[in-house]
Design a protein around this motif. Sequence first.
Motif, PDB file in Angstrom:
ATOM      1  N   ALA A   1      56.101  42.334 -22.743  1.00  0.00           N
ATOM      2  CA  ALA A   1      55.367  41.823 -21.568  1.00  0.00           C
ATOM      3  C   ALA A   1      53.960  41.390 -21.993  1.00  0.00           C
ATOM      4  O   ALA A   1      53.425  40.389 -21.482  1.00  0.00           O
ATOM      5  N   GLU A   2      53.355  42.113 -22.928  1.00  0.00           N
ATOM      6  CA  GLU A   2      52.016  41.730 -23.396  1.00  0.00           C
ATOM      7  C   GLU A   2      52.053  40.344 -24.047  1.00  0.00           C
ATOM      8  O   GLU A   2      51.180  39.500 -23.800  1.00  0.00           O
ATOM      9  N   GLY A   3      53.085  40.122 -24.882  1.00  0.00           N
ATOM     10  CA  GLY A   3      53.233  38.807 -25.524  1.00  0.00           C
ATOM     11  C   GLY A   3      53.443  37.709 -24.492  1.00  0.00           C
ATOM     12  O   GLY A   3      52.866  36.616 -24.592  1.00  0.00           O
ATOM     13  N   SER A   4      54.266  37.996 -23.457  1.00  0.00           N
ATOM     14  CA  SER A   4      54.504  36.984 -22.415  1.00  0.00           C
ATOM     15  C   SER A   4      53.214  36.687 -21.658  1.00  0.00           C
ATOM     16  O   SER A   4      52.954  35.532 -21.316  1.00  0.00           O
ATOM     17  N   ARG A   5      52.429  37.746 -21.383  1.00  0.00           N
ATOM     18  CA  ARG A   5      51.185  37.512 -20.636  1.00  0.00           C
ATOM     19  C   ARG A   5      50.268  36.575 -21.418  1.00  0.00           C
ATOM     20  O   ARG A   5      49.581  35.734 -20.837  1.00  0.00           O
ATOM     21  N   ALA A   6      50.270  36.719 -22.742  1.00  0.00           N
ATOM     22  CA  ALA A   6      49.450  35.840 -23.579  1.00  0.00           C
ATOM     23  C   ALA A   6      49.912  34.390 -23.399  1.00  0.00           C
ATOM     24  O   ALA A   6      49.106  33.470 -23.211  1.00  0.00           O
ATOM     25  N   GLY A   7      51.240  34.189 -23.430  1.00  0.00           N
ATOM     26  CA  GLY A   7      51.796  32.841 -23.268  1.00  0.00           C
ATOM     27  C   GLY A   7      51.509  32.278 -21.880  1.00  0.00           C
ATOM     28  O   GLY A   7      51.145  31.107 -21.732  1.00  0.00           O
TER      29      GLY A   7
ATOM     30  N   THR B   1      49.355  17.519 -28.705  1.00  0.00           N
ATOM     31  CA  THR B   1      49.871  18.683 -29.441  1.00  0.00           C
ATOM     32  C   THR B   1      48.813  19.785 -29.486  1.00  0.00           C
ATOM     33  O   THR B   1      47.630  19.528 -29.719  1.00  0.00           O
ATOM     34  N   ILE B   2      49.271  21.017 -29.246  1.00  0.00           N
ATOM     35  CA  ILE B   2      48.387  22.180 -29.322  1.00  0.00           C
ATOM     36  C   ILE B   2      48.791  22.960 -30.570  1.00  0.00           C
ATOM     37  O   ILE B   2      49.890  23.524 -30.628  1.00  0.00           O
ATOM     38  N   ASN B   3      47.929  22.977 -31.559  1.00  0.00           N
ATOM     39  CA  ASN B   3      48.242  23.686 -32.805  1.00  0.00           C
ATOM     40  C   ASN B   3      47.823  25.152 -32.709  1.00  0.00           C
ATOM     41  O   ASN B   3      46.662  25.471 -32.465  1.00  0.00           O
ATOM     42  N   ILE B   4      48.808  26.005 -32.936  1.00  0.00           N
ATOM     43  CA  ILE B   4      48.594  27.448 -32.732  1.00  0.00           C
ATOM     44  C   ILE B   4      48.822  28.202 -34.053  1.00  0.00           C
ATOM     45  O   ILE B   4      49.778  27.915 -34.780  1.00  0.00           O
ATOM     46  N   VAL B   5      47.936  29.169 -34.343  1.00  0.00           N
ATOM     47  CA  VAL B   5      48.248  30.101 -35.450  1.00  0.00           C
ATOM     48  C   VAL B   5      48.323  31.505 -34.863  1.00  0.00           C
ATOM     49  O   VAL B   5      47.597  31.845 -33.942  1.00  0.00           O
ATOM     50  N   VAL B   6      49.234  32.298 -35.428  1.00  0.00           N
ATOM     51  CA  VAL B   6      49.421  33.665 -34.925  1.00  0.00           C
ATOM     52  C   VAL B   6      49.110  34.659 -36.038  1.00  0.00           C
ATOM     53  O   VAL B   6      49.694  34.587 -37.123  1.00  0.00           O
ATOM     54  N   LEU B   7      48.155  35.567 -35.757  1.00  0.00           N
ATOM     55  CA  LEU B   7      47.906  36.682 -36.681  1.00  0.00           C
ATOM     56  C   LEU B   7      48.756  37.834 -36.180  1.00  0.00           C
ATOM     57  O   LEU B   7      48.512  38.362 -35.097  1.00  0.00           O
ATOM     58  N   GLU B   8      49.764  38.184 -36.965  1.00  0.00           N
ATOM     59  CA  GLU B   8      50.687  39.224 -36.511  1.00  0.00           C
ATOM     60  C   GLU B   8      50.276  40.593 -37.044  1.00  0.00           C
ATOM     61  O   GLU B   8      49.634  40.709 -38.090  1.00  0.00           O
ATOM     62  N   GLY B   9      50.719  41.647 -36.335  1.00  0.00           N
ATOM     63  CA  GLY B   9      50.463  43.019 -36.787  1.00  0.00           C
ATOM     64  C   GLY B   9      51.525  43.477 -37.773  1.00  0.00           C
ATOM     65  O   GLY B   9      52.392  42.698 -38.179  1.00  0.00           O
ATOM     66  N   THR B  10      51.469  44.741 -38.138  1.00  0.00           N
ATOM     67  CA  THR B  10      52.394  45.334 -39.118  1.00  0.00           C
ATOM     68  C   THR B  10      53.846  44.888 -38.890  1.00  0.00           C
ATOM     69  O   THR B  10      54.409  45.109 -37.807  1.00  0.00           O
TER      70      THR B  10
ATOM     71  N   GLY C   1      57.446  42.835 -30.336  1.00  0.00           N
ATOM     72  CA  GLY C   1      57.379  42.543 -28.895  1.00  0.00           C
ATOM     73  C   GLY C   1      56.407  41.417 -28.586  1.00  0.00           C
ATOM     74  O   GLY C   1      56.739  40.493 -27.835  1.00  0.00           O
ATOM     75  N   ARG C   2      55.203  41.500 -29.159  1.00  0.00           N
ATOM     76  CA  ARG C   2      54.197  40.467 -28.842  1.00  0.00           C
ATOM     77  C   ARG C   2      54.617  39.102 -29.387  1.00  0.00           C
ATOM     78  O   ARG C   2      54.378  38.074 -28.743  1.00  0.00           O
ATOM     79  N   SER C   3      55.242  39.087 -30.571  1.00  0.00           N
ATOM     80  CA  SER C   3      55.689  37.795 -31.134  1.00  0.00           C
ATOM     81  C   SER C   3      56.762  37.191 -30.230  1.00  0.00           C
ATOM     82  O   SER C   3      56.689  36.024 -29.841  1.00  0.00           O
ATOM     83  N   LYS C   4      57.751  37.991 -29.887  1.00  0.00           N
ATOM     84  CA  LYS C   4      58.887  37.485 -29.099  1.00  0.00           C
ATOM     85  C   LYS C   4      58.415  37.051 -27.707  1.00  0.00           C
ATOM     86  O   LYS C   4      58.808  35.986 -27.221  1.00  0.00           O
ATOM     87  N   GLY C   5      57.585  37.912 -27.089  1.00  0.00           N
ATOM     88  CA  GLY C   5      57.100  37.601 -25.737  1.00  0.00           C
ATOM     89  C   GLY C   5      56.363  36.272 -25.711  1.00  0.00           C
ATOM     90  O   GLY C   5      56.580  35.441 -24.813  1.00  0.00           O
ATOM     91  N   PHE C   6      55.494  36.045 -26.697  1.00  0.00           N
ATOM     92  CA  PHE C   6      54.726  34.795 -26.733  1.00  0.00           C
ATOM     93  C   PHE C   6      55.638  33.614 -27.052  1.00  0.00           C
ATOM     94  O   PHE C   6      55.573  32.557 -26.413  1.00  0.00           O
TER      95      PHE C   6
ATOM     96  N   ASP D   1      58.806  33.170 -26.576  1.00  0.00           N
ATOM     97  CA  ASP D   1      59.717  32.781 -25.488  1.00  0.00           C
ATOM     98  C   ASP D   1      59.020  31.853 -24.502  1.00  0.00           C
ATOM     99  O   ASP D   1      59.656  30.985 -23.903  1.00  0.00           O
ATOM    100  N   ILE D   2      57.728  32.013 -24.334  1.00  0.00           N
ATOM    101  CA  ILE D   2      56.981  31.086 -23.457  1.00  0.00           C
ATOM    102  C   ILE D   2      56.704  29.787 -24.236  1.00  0.00           C
ATOM    103  O   ILE D   2      56.862  28.686 -23.702  1.00  0.00           O
ATOM    104  N   ALA D   3      56.330  29.945 -25.501  1.00  0.00           N
ATOM    105  CA  ALA D   3      55.988  28.763 -26.318  1.00  0.00           C
ATOM    106  C   ALA D   3      57.148  27.763 -26.391  1.00  0.00           C
ATOM    107  O   ALA D   3      56.943  26.544 -26.351  1.00  0.00           O
ATOM    108  N   LYS D   4      58.369  28.324 -26.458  1.00  0.00           N
ATOM    109  CA  LYS D   4      59.576  27.470 -26.563  1.00  0.00           C
ATOM    110  C   LYS D   4      59.692  26.477 -25.408  1.00  0.00           C
ATOM    111  O   LYS D   4      60.308  25.421 -25.544  1.00  0.00           O
ATOM    112  N   LYS D   5      59.116  26.851 -24.271  1.00  0.00           N
ATOM    113  CA  LYS D   5      59.249  25.988 -23.087  1.00  0.00           C
ATOM    114  C   LYS D   5      58.319  24.777 -23.155  1.00  0.00           C
ATOM    115  O   LYS D   5      58.355  23.916 -22.299  1.00  0.00           O
ATOM    116  N   HIS D   6      57.411  24.765 -24.142  1.00  0.00           N
ATOM    117  CA  HIS D   6      56.407  23.694 -24.191  1.00  0.00           C
ATOM    118  C   HIS D   6      56.550  22.895 -25.492  1.00  0.00           C
ATOM    119  O   HIS D   6      56.213  23.398 -26.568  1.00  0.00           O
ATOM    120  N   LYS D   7      57.025  21.661 -25.326  1.00  0.00           N
ATOM    121  CA  LYS D   7      57.299  20.836 -26.512  1.00  0.00           C
ATOM    122  C   LYS D   7      56.047  20.564 -27.324  1.00  0.00           C
ATOM    123  O   LYS D   7      56.108  20.365 -28.533  1.00  0.00           O
TER     124      LYS D   7
END
Length: 339
Positions: free
Chosen positions: A155-161, A175-184, A192-197, A199-205
């Motif tokens: 849910a935290e990842g989705s809220r970010a998206g 185009t919106i260029n995004i970089v993700v700093l992931e945790g351990t 969870g945060r990667s997947k949540g974000f 899943d929202i990102a996929k909706k935006h070409k």
Amino acid sequence: MSKNVRIVFWIFFIGLITLASCSLRPSKNFQSNETVKAEHMDSDLIIVGFSQLGSESDWRTANTKSIQNAFSKKNGFSLIFSNGRQRQENQIKAIRSFIFQEVDYIVIAPVTETGWDTVLQEAKQAGIPVIIVDRMIETEDDSLYVAWVGTDKYAEGSRAGQWLEQHLKGKNNDTINIVVLEGTPNSTAQIGRSKGFEDIAKKHKNWNILARENGDFTKAKGKEVMEKLLQKYDDIDVLVSQNDDMTFGAIEAIREMGLTCGVNGDITIISFDAVSEAFDKMEEGLINVDIECNPLQGPMIAQIIGRLERGEKVEKISYVTGKVFEAERASRDRIGRSY
Ligand code: AHR
């Protein structure tokens, strides 16, 4: 002496010696266990062994304090604390030592999700209830733990998206260029945060995830990885950083490169945790938004143990809720916060 009488005599003699040596030499484990336990035995205190995964972030410090405060002598507990320093093998050693010390409960904040079954079987065989906190474990046997307490990382990842969707609403479709700093890697917070974000990102070409890199939830690694990303890409629009400490490191890297970030900056920053220093940075306009992950989980765990002590049923899964904090309202929203 007849042969039969001699045999009976020897059997009796050997039996006597065996008996004497048993009563003179009690089992080594029994003696050591009692000695170690005595150190923590204070009349009726409940003995809890807590294996914290590390001390990598401000969030973790607040989480440790919350659990230490909840498990105070005043509240009827004796706490044995162990810092796993972000290594699963250290945590497994600590759990084995809790089993050996015959604690009443084991609390574990697991660094990663997999690889816990064997040691948790050992705890189960010893009859010690296990409570998992913060991150989750992956197991097919959910009888290995009695309860889990933590925040919903997906849910935290989705809220970010969702925040980014709103932020970009009405703007052009560039185009919106995004970089993700992931945790351990393989930790619930990272998964969870990667997947949540995503899943929202996929909706935006037009959302283009340029890179996902591991910053291990620390400021030093966050800075190091962000420096490399800035050298590689000169057109980063958004940084999604999976905890505040990595964000603090990334901000240093961005500024040292002569770039700006946050509200009106070159790079929009979405962070997670919402610790006190992140509110300072939001007030300065350096972080746009922070997705809260509430570390104050000690009282909930203590309550669960209280119920188990009274023989009551407990919830298997208990979520701690969180909010979304934006830079614009940070000075007001931080009032009354304790971490
Ligand atoms: O599992 C919770 C995460 O772990 C927090 O977001 C982070 O700061 C910590 O290291």
